[in-house]
Each structure stands twice: as structure tokens, then as C-alpha cells.
Design a protein around this motif. Sequence first.
Motif, short mmCIF file in Angstrom:
data_model
loop_
_atom_site.label_atom_id
_atom_site.label_comp_id
_atom_site.label_asym_id
_atom_site.label_seq_id
_atom_site.Cartn_x
_atom_site.Cartn_y
_atom_site.Cartn_z
N ASP A 30 0.82 -1.21 0.00
CA ASP A 30 0.00 0.00 0.00
C ASP A 30 0.86 1.26 0.00
OD1 ASP A 30 -2.33 1.52 0.10
OD2 ASP A 30 -2.34 1.56 2.29
N ASP A 31 0.54 2.19 -0.91
CA ASP A 31 1.16 3.50 -0.98
C ASP A 31 2.65 3.42 -1.35
OD1 ASP A 31 1.13 6.26 -0.94
OD2 ASP A 31 1.60 6.40 1.19
N VAL A 32 2.92 2.88 -2.52
CA VAL A 32 4.30 2.79 -3.03
C VAL A 32 4.63 4.07 -3.78
CG1 VAL A 32 5.86 1.50 -4.52
CG2 VAL A 32 4.13 0.28 -3.19
N TRP A 33 5.79 4.66 -3.48
CA TRP A 33 6.19 5.91 -4.13
C TRP A 33 7.25 5.70 -5.20
CZ3 TRP A 33 4.84 11.19 -2.80
CH2 TRP A 33 3.75 11.27 -1.92
N PRO A 34 8.52 5.48 -4.84
CA PRO A 34 9.53 5.34 -5.91
C PRO A 34 9.50 3.93 -6.50
CG PRO A 34 10.58 5.16 -3.77
CD PRO A 34 9.13 5.44 -3.50
N ARG A 35 9.78 3.83 -7.78
CA ARG A 35 9.78 2.51 -8.41
C ARG A 35 10.94 1.66 -7.92
NH1 ARG A 35 11.33 3.54 -14.79
NH2 ARG A 35 13.60 3.67 -14.54
N GLU A 36 11.97 2.32 -7.37
CA GLU A 36 13.08 1.56 -6.81
C GLU A 36 12.63 0.71 -5.64
OE1 GLU A 36 13.13 4.79 -7.40
OE2 GLU A 36 14.53 4.91 -9.09
#
Length: 362
Positions: free
Chosen positions: A196-202
Motif C-alpha cells: 500500500d502507498d508505493v512511491w519510488p519505483r526503486e
Amino acid sequence: MAAVNFLVENLMQLLRDNAELIVGVRGEADNLLQDLSEFSAFLKQAAKLRSENQVLKELVKSIRKVVNHAEDAIDKFPPVVEVDDVVGFDEEAEKVIDRLLEGSDDLEVIPVVGMPGLGKTTLATKIFKHPKIEYEFFTRLWLYVSQSYKTRELYLNIISKLTGKTKHYHDMSEKDLADVVRDILGEGGKYLIVWDDVWPREAWDRIKIAFPKNRKRNRVLLTTRDHNVANYCNEIPHDLKLLTDVESWILLEKKAFHKAKCPPELETPGQSIARKCKGLPLAIVVIVGALIGKGKTTKEWEQVYQMSYDDLPYDLKACLLYFGAFPRGFLITAWKLIRLWIAEGSSSTKGAYPLNVKQRIT
């Protein structure tokens, strides 16, 4: 010491009074209550000791034990969502569920993407609790990632949820923890993990190495506000739609009146307010708070409809705009914000502005 003991005693009483209402975490609640009982006994004993250093050492140890049990209890379950009040997500949920149940035998990621306030977490929770999902996936985990994620802590969180213990893993490297997670997931049945709530693709690159490739039709449901992240994880993400005007009104009515119907005289201003929210569920939930605070007359609801930034007093406009100084996703504590407002106001308006703001906030 007396203040801490008072707080602990009240928390224990709160747990006892609400024991029957704690569904699904009764065992963890009992463990926490036991910890608090021991903690309370220690506080009473510590008050009689002379050595302050020894008291502090034992106090830290006791607090750490209680906090660990509390975190374990909380982390076992996703956010609590009022499923009965979810509006406009039935069709959306079915589409995502179909994608989770179909597809290849390989691990697949289904991203749910949309702007803040659109209900990504609400939709994911509805899917997570759906009977089809509960039946199909032997293991289901919910993990909150956020902008300030730490891969190591996420691994430890997974291990805690799957084994109930992390004590033996705290000294391991991040790579070794990834191996442990991979082994545990590989030995179990088919799993669904909600990120839930992923920001950077890294974040996805660093986490996915811990997922075993065992062709068990494992699935990951990922929520993000960033379309670049969503497209990176899957070329065909699920774009969450805005609510229609009809769905917006239904949600507003449910939140404002619960199971009762809206009085006829409030339907017209209420529907106008719902349309003004532009299909954002969070905006509707927030505006309901203003409606409840205003009362239930036509005039008062029309006042809420007319509310806008342009109608705010000058000092409150400045307060609202001040939020733009913080990064997206930043946790803003109220007391720090108020002090910043006061400091800013004291230098720019010679003291008149901060007093006015403080009075309004408190």
C-alpha cells in the motif's frame, strides 16, 4: 513516574472495557494487557528503588516489550474500513479481483493507481477482505510502504506476520532477510501481498527479489499515486475512476445520515455539494464533517456549498498555503505546525497574526 503509571492504568481499563469489541485480535489484546499489567507492577516497584540508572534501564526494557507486542497486534491487520459505507467500488473491485485470479502461473503485480483521496487503499481493503480472495489465497499480507520506506523493516514485518517472531532476525543483513522471506513464502501456499502507498519505483525493485518464483500463481496488489511507478510494475495498471455525481451523492448521504434518508429539503443543496467534490471520496468525507458541524437546515448546507478558499479570512488563507512548504506525504504534527505559523506570523505581522491563528486553532 506517577503520570506514566496513571496513563498505563487507564489504558489497561480501556482494554478490559472493550475486550468483547476487539474482533480478530483478542489473543494479541490479551498479551498486551498482560504486558501492561507487568509494566504497571514494575512502575510501582520502581518508585521504591533508589538507583535511578537501574530504574531507567528496566523502564526502557519494559517499554520496548510492550511496544513490540502492540506493533505485532496492529501489523496483523490492514486498516479498518467501513465496508458498508464504500460506494462506487463494486465494479472496480470485481475487475481487480478477476485480474488477481486469472493470468499466468508466474508472480504478477496488479497496480491500482489514482490521485490522492480517490480511495486506492479503500478499494484494496475491500478486495483484501473479499470472500473470493480469502478462499483463493492461503497467505494474505498487508504492508504499508510509504515514501519513507525501509526495505529491511519491510522484510522484518513480513517475517513477523508469517512467523510471529523477529527476535532471531534483527541482526541479519538485508540480503539475508530477503533470503529468509523467500524461503518462508516459497514453503507456504499461494500468497497475495498488498503493498500500500508505493512511491519510488526503486522500492519495487528492492523488494521483489524476496519473492519466490515457484509458479504458484502468487499475486501482488500495489497501490500508488504515481503513474510511472504503476506502469513500471505492469504495463496495464488499474486506473481508479472518479465517482459519478450519483455515487458522490450516495456516499455523502450515507456519511451524513448513516442508515437514514436525507430530508427532502436538504437533497438539492446536498447534491450540489456532492457535485462540487468532483468525484473525490476523501473530499466528500471531509465536507461531511463540515455539514455535521453546521447543523441540518437548508441555509446552513447552502453556506457549506458556498465555502471556498476565496471566502477565507486573510490570516487563514496564509495558514492553508503554508502547507505547500512541506513535501508530499510528509507527516505534519499539529504542535510543530502551529509553532511555525506563530513564528512566521510574528516576523511578518508584528504579533497580531499569530495570536489570531492560535485562538482559532485551539
